[in-house]
Design a protein around this motif. Structure first.
Motif, PDB file in Angstrom:
ATOM      1  N   ALA A   1       0.825  -1.209   0.000  1.00  0.00           N
ATOM      2  CA  ALA A   1       0.000   0.000   0.000  1.00  0.00           C
ATOM      3  C   ALA A   1       0.860   1.261   0.000  1.00  0.00           C
ATOM      4  O   ALA A   1       0.568   2.242  -0.697  1.00  0.00           O
ATOM      5  CB  ALA A   1      -0.941   0.000   1.200  1.00  0.00           C
ATOM      6  N   LEU A   2       1.952   1.248   0.774  1.00  0.00           N
ATOM      7  CA  LEU A   2       2.828   2.413   0.783  1.00  0.00           C
ATOM      8  C   LEU A   2       3.536   2.564  -0.567  1.00  0.00           C
ATOM      9  O   LEU A   2       3.686   3.685  -1.071  1.00  0.00           O
ATOM     10  CB  LEU A   2       3.862   2.301   1.902  1.00  0.00           C
ATOM     11  CG  LEU A   2       4.844   3.477   2.004  1.00  0.00           C
ATOM     12  CD1 LEU A   2       4.111   4.805   2.151  1.00  0.00           C
ATOM     13  CD2 LEU A   2       5.815   3.271   3.151  1.00  0.00           C
ATOM     14  N   ALA A   3       3.944   1.465  -1.163  1.00  0.00           N
ATOM     15  CA  ALA A   3       4.570   1.534  -2.487  1.00  0.00           C
ATOM     16  C   ALA A   3       3.644   2.187  -3.504  1.00  0.00           C
ATOM     17  O   ALA A   3       4.086   3.005  -4.333  1.00  0.00           O
ATOM     18  CB  ALA A   3       4.969   0.136  -2.956  1.00  0.00           C
ATOM     19  N   ALA A   4       2.369   1.870  -3.444  1.00  0.00           N
ATOM     20  CA  ALA A   4       1.398   2.475  -4.362  1.00  0.00           C
ATOM     21  C   ALA A   4       1.297   3.977  -4.142  1.00  0.00           C
ATOM     22  O   ALA A   4       1.161   4.758  -5.100  1.00  0.00           O
ATOM     23  CB  ALA A   4       0.042   1.809  -4.193  1.00  0.00           C
ATOM     24  N   ARG A   5       1.375   4.405  -2.895  1.00  0.00           N
ATOM     25  CA  ARG A   5       1.287   5.839  -2.604  1.00  0.00           C
ATOM     26  C   ARG A   5       2.544   6.575  -3.076  1.00  0.00           C
ATOM     27  O   ARG A   5       2.464   7.709  -3.553  1.00  0.00           O
ATOM     28  CB  ARG A   5       1.052   6.043  -1.110  1.00  0.00           C
ATOM     29  CG  ARG A   5      -0.323   5.554  -0.679  1.00  0.00           C
ATOM     30  CD  ARG A   5      -0.525   5.586   0.813  1.00  0.00           C
ATOM     31  NE  ARG A   5      -0.691   6.930   1.339  1.00  0.00           N
ATOM     32  CZ  ARG A   5      -1.145   7.190   2.564  1.00  0.00           C
ATOM     33  NH1 ARG A   5      -1.464   6.192   3.376  1.00  0.00           N
ATOM     34  NH2 ARG A   5      -1.275   8.432   2.978  1.00  0.00           N
TER      35      ARG A   5
END
Length: 233
Positions: free
Chosen positions: A202-206
């Protein structure tokens, strides 16, 4: 290691409130971090420096640098590393460390466009009022081809350990902080903020949504910490 943004869960992360909290934990900040991490904080800093891969002559920005312990390590080998934090108390606590320092908010950095070769933020992004705005701001100040490294608490990859870890966060960590911290109430929020933070994917997507390319991550200590690395396109 850990910026404790407030004395209670639910603090809305207003910059003035967060900075004031950092001021109150500054006196024993480094000792507390080492104790709470079981001494792993130094290995996490080394891994962060290696992931950044800065070369001699380059300039990097260490955001949420606290007392500049991490900045000193980033400055090894001919790299110019600048410590940036919005807590004057933290910067004062690290005044003796021989790196340049600047007071600044992660969402509005006091740097020109494309002025640094890399940006690092360690255990601070989750305590920014708008992490996505901060990621865009990091992109603004980084030269094309430059590197971003986000070192942050994450989700342990082994489910049984993840359960044990969550229990430690919510019970043992605040108790230990009461014994060693100059402001132990702040670390109650620490546990809540880690538990609420998004996992690795999820952080990678952000990070990617903020305009960064080549986003990847590396788990440290079984996923307790994750290093997210990205390239400025």
């Amino acid at each position: 290691m850990a910026h404790a943004a407030g004395a209670r869960a639910g603090l809305d992360k207003r910059p003035a409130d967060v900075a004031a909290m950092f001021d109150r934990v500054a006196r024993r900040y480094d000792v507390t971090n080492t104790v709470l991490s079981g001494g792993l904080d130094s290995s996490w800093r080394r891994a962060t420096r290696e992931a950044l891969g800065a070369r001699p002559g380059q300039t990097v920005l260490d955001v949420a640098a606290g007392t500049a312990v991490s900045t000193v390590q980033l400055a090894a080998g001919g790299v110019t590393a600048i410590a940036c934090d919005f807590s004057q108390g933290m910067l004062r606590a690290g005044a003796a460390r021989p790196v340049p320092k600047v007071a600044g908010d992660a969402m509005a950095l006091p740097l020109a466009d494309a002025s640094v070769d890399g940006v690092v933020i360690s255990f601070g992004l989750r305590n920014v009022a708008d992490p996505d705005a901060a990621l865009r701001e990091f992109n603004r100040v980084t030269r094309p081809g430059g590197t971003l490294v986000v070192c942050e608490f994450s989700s342990p990859t082994w489910a049984p350990f993840r359960t044990v870890y969550t229990e430690y966060l919510m019970t043992a960590l605040p108790r230990i902080a009461r014994a060693v911290s100059s402001n132990p109430e702040a670390y109650v929020y620490l546990a809540e903020s880690i538990r609420a933070w998004p996992g690795q994917a999820a952080l990678a997507a952000r990070v990617q949504a903020a305009g960064w390319g080549e986003v990847a991550w590396q788990n440290l200590t079984g996923g307790i910490v994750a290093l997210h690395r990205a390239r400025r396109v």
